[in-house]
Design a protein around this motif. Structure first.
Motif, PDB file in Angstrom:
ATOM      1  N   ALA A   1      20.999   5.358  13.592  1.00  0.00           N
ATOM      2  CA  ALA A   1      21.826   6.306  12.838  1.00  0.00           C
ATOM      3  C   ALA A   1      21.030   7.559  12.490  1.00  0.00           C
ATOM      4  O   ALA A   1      21.551   8.681  12.574  1.00  0.00           O
ATOM      5  CB  ALA A   1      22.362   5.643  11.567  1.00  0.00           C
ATOM      6  N   LYS A   2      19.765   7.391  12.133  1.00  0.00           N
ATOM      7  CA  LYS A   2      18.913   8.548  11.827  1.00  0.00           C
ATOM      8  C   LYS A   2      18.692   9.385  13.078  1.00  0.00           C
ATOM      9  O   LYS A   2      18.703  10.617  13.020  1.00  0.00           O
ATOM     10  CB  LYS A   2      17.583   8.091  11.236  1.00  0.00           C
ATOM     11  CG  LYS A   2      16.614   9.222  10.951  1.00  0.00           C
ATOM     12  CD  LYS A   2      17.190  10.291  10.029  1.00  0.00           C
ATOM     13  CE  LYS A   2      16.951   9.989   8.599  1.00  0.00           C
ATOM     14  NZ  LYS A   2      17.309  11.122   7.700  1.00  0.00           N
ATOM     15  N   ALA A   3      18.526   8.746  14.210  1.00  0.00           N
ATOM     16  CA  ALA A   3      18.354   9.480  15.469  1.00  0.00           C
ATOM     17  C   ALA A   3      19.584  10.326  15.763  1.00  0.00           C
ATOM     18  O   ALA A   3      19.466  11.491  16.176  1.00  0.00           O
ATOM     19  CB  ALA A   3      18.067   8.509  16.612  1.00  0.00           C
ATOM     20  N   VAL A   4      20.766   9.770  15.536  1.00  0.00           N
ATOM     21  CA  VAL A   4      22.008  10.531  15.724  1.00  0.00           C
ATOM     22  C   VAL A   4      22.034  11.703  14.743  1.00  0.00           C
ATOM     23  O   VAL A   4      22.360  12.837  15.109  1.00  0.00           O
ATOM     24  CB  VAL A   4      23.247   9.619  15.550  1.00  0.00           C
ATOM     25  CG1 VAL A   4      24.523  10.438  15.466  1.00  0.00           C
ATOM     26  CG2 VAL A   4      23.323   8.616  16.687  1.00  0.00           C
ATOM     27  N   GLU A   5      21.671  11.436  13.505  1.00  0.00           N
ATOM     28  CA  GLU A   5      21.684  12.473  12.466  1.00  0.00           C
ATOM     29  C   GLU A   5      20.786  13.664  12.829  1.00  0.00           C
ATOM     30  O   GLU A   5      21.163  14.806  12.612  1.00  0.00           O
ATOM     31  CB  GLU A   5      21.227  11.868  11.137  1.00  0.00           C
ATOM     32  CG  GLU A   5      21.172  12.840   9.983  1.00  0.00           C
ATOM     33  CD  GLU A   5      20.608  12.200   8.726  1.00  0.00           C
ATOM     34  OE1 GLU A   5      19.767  12.838   8.068  1.00  0.00           O
ATOM     35  OE2 GLU A   5      20.998  11.063   8.404  1.00  0.00           O
ATOM     36  N   ILE A   6      19.617  13.381  13.387  1.00  0.00           N
ATOM     37  CA  ILE A   6      18.696  14.477  13.727  1.00  0.00           C
ATOM     38  C   ILE A   6      18.944  15.024  15.128  1.00  0.00           C
ATOM     39  O   ILE A   6      18.301  15.983  15.548  1.00  0.00           O
ATOM     40  CB  ILE A   6      17.216  14.083  13.541  1.00  0.00           C
ATOM     41  CG1 ILE A   6      16.782  13.006  14.543  1.00  0.00           C
ATOM     42  CG2 ILE A   6      16.943  13.660  12.100  1.00  0.00           C
ATOM     43  CD1 ILE A   6      15.277  12.741  14.553  1.00  0.00           C
ATOM     44  N   GLY A   7      19.844  14.387  15.877  1.00  0.00           N
ATOM     45  CA  GLY A   7      20.207  14.890  17.196  1.00  0.00           C
ATOM     46  C   GLY A   7      19.187  14.636  18.288  1.00  0.00           C
ATOM     47  O   GLY A   7      19.112  15.382  19.261  1.00  0.00           O
ATOM     48  N   GLN A   8      18.426  13.543  18.150  1.00  0.00           N
ATOM     49  CA  GLN A   8      17.414  13.202  19.148  1.00  0.00           C
ATOM     50  C   GLN A   8      17.619  11.767  19.617  1.00  0.00           C
ATOM     51  O   GLN A   8      17.363  10.832  18.864  1.00  0.00           O
ATOM     52  CB  GLN A   8      16.006  13.356  18.560  1.00  0.00           C
ATOM     53  CG  GLN A   8      14.889  12.928  19.500  1.00  0.00           C
ATOM     54  CD  GLN A   8      14.863  13.699  20.797  1.00  0.00           C
ATOM     55  OE1 GLN A   8      14.823  14.926  20.792  1.00  0.00           O
ATOM     56  NE2 GLN A   8      14.911  13.002  21.918  1.00  0.00           N
TER      57      GLN A   8
END
Length: 128
Positions: free
Chosen positions: A13-20
């Motif tokens: 979810a954090k990866a999606v949030e930061i776009g990476q």
């Protein structure tokens, strides 16, 4: 498995949030893979790196960034990355602890070292 999924899902979810897009691996205390995911677009070579980051953090009971400091030329653990089938000595691998004991680790790879660490930290923060 349930706790590993919680860590994995929070990191993703954090990866999606930061776009990476990322590769995220979760291992148990013995450094055995419990959960893994590769987001669409994550670098293929980072599958191995994420898994090795998690293994490294579990085996040495420290973050891969901390190990990197201890493994610099002239430091006490210089050359350690060549052991145990290849350890990783840059950020993105963090032990999972409960009551002061290492119960596993998360490893993240495919972004910058800072992004990998941020995503791994999100996984750690979600551990119940």
């Amino acid at each position: 498995m349930d706790e590993a999924r919680t860590v994995l899902d929070a990191a993703l979810a954090k990866a999606v949030e930061i776009g990476q897009p990322m590769n995220v691996a979760v291992v148990d205390a013995g450094a055995h893979l419990v959960a893994f995911a590769r987001q669409d677009g994550a670098i293929l070579a980072s599958i191995d790196i994420a898994t090795r980051k998690a293994r490294t953090a579990a085996l040495l009971k420290m973050t891969t960034a901390q190990l990197g400091e201890a493994a610099k030329p002239g430091a006490p653990l210089y050359g350690i990355e060549g052991t145990n089938g290849g350890l990783i000595i840059f950020g993105g691998g963090i032990p999972l602890t409960r009551d002061g004991e290492v119960i596993g680790a998360v490893g993240v790879s495919a972004g910058s070292v800072e992004q990998d660490t941020e995503v791994a930290e999100a996984g750690v923060a979600a551990l119940p």
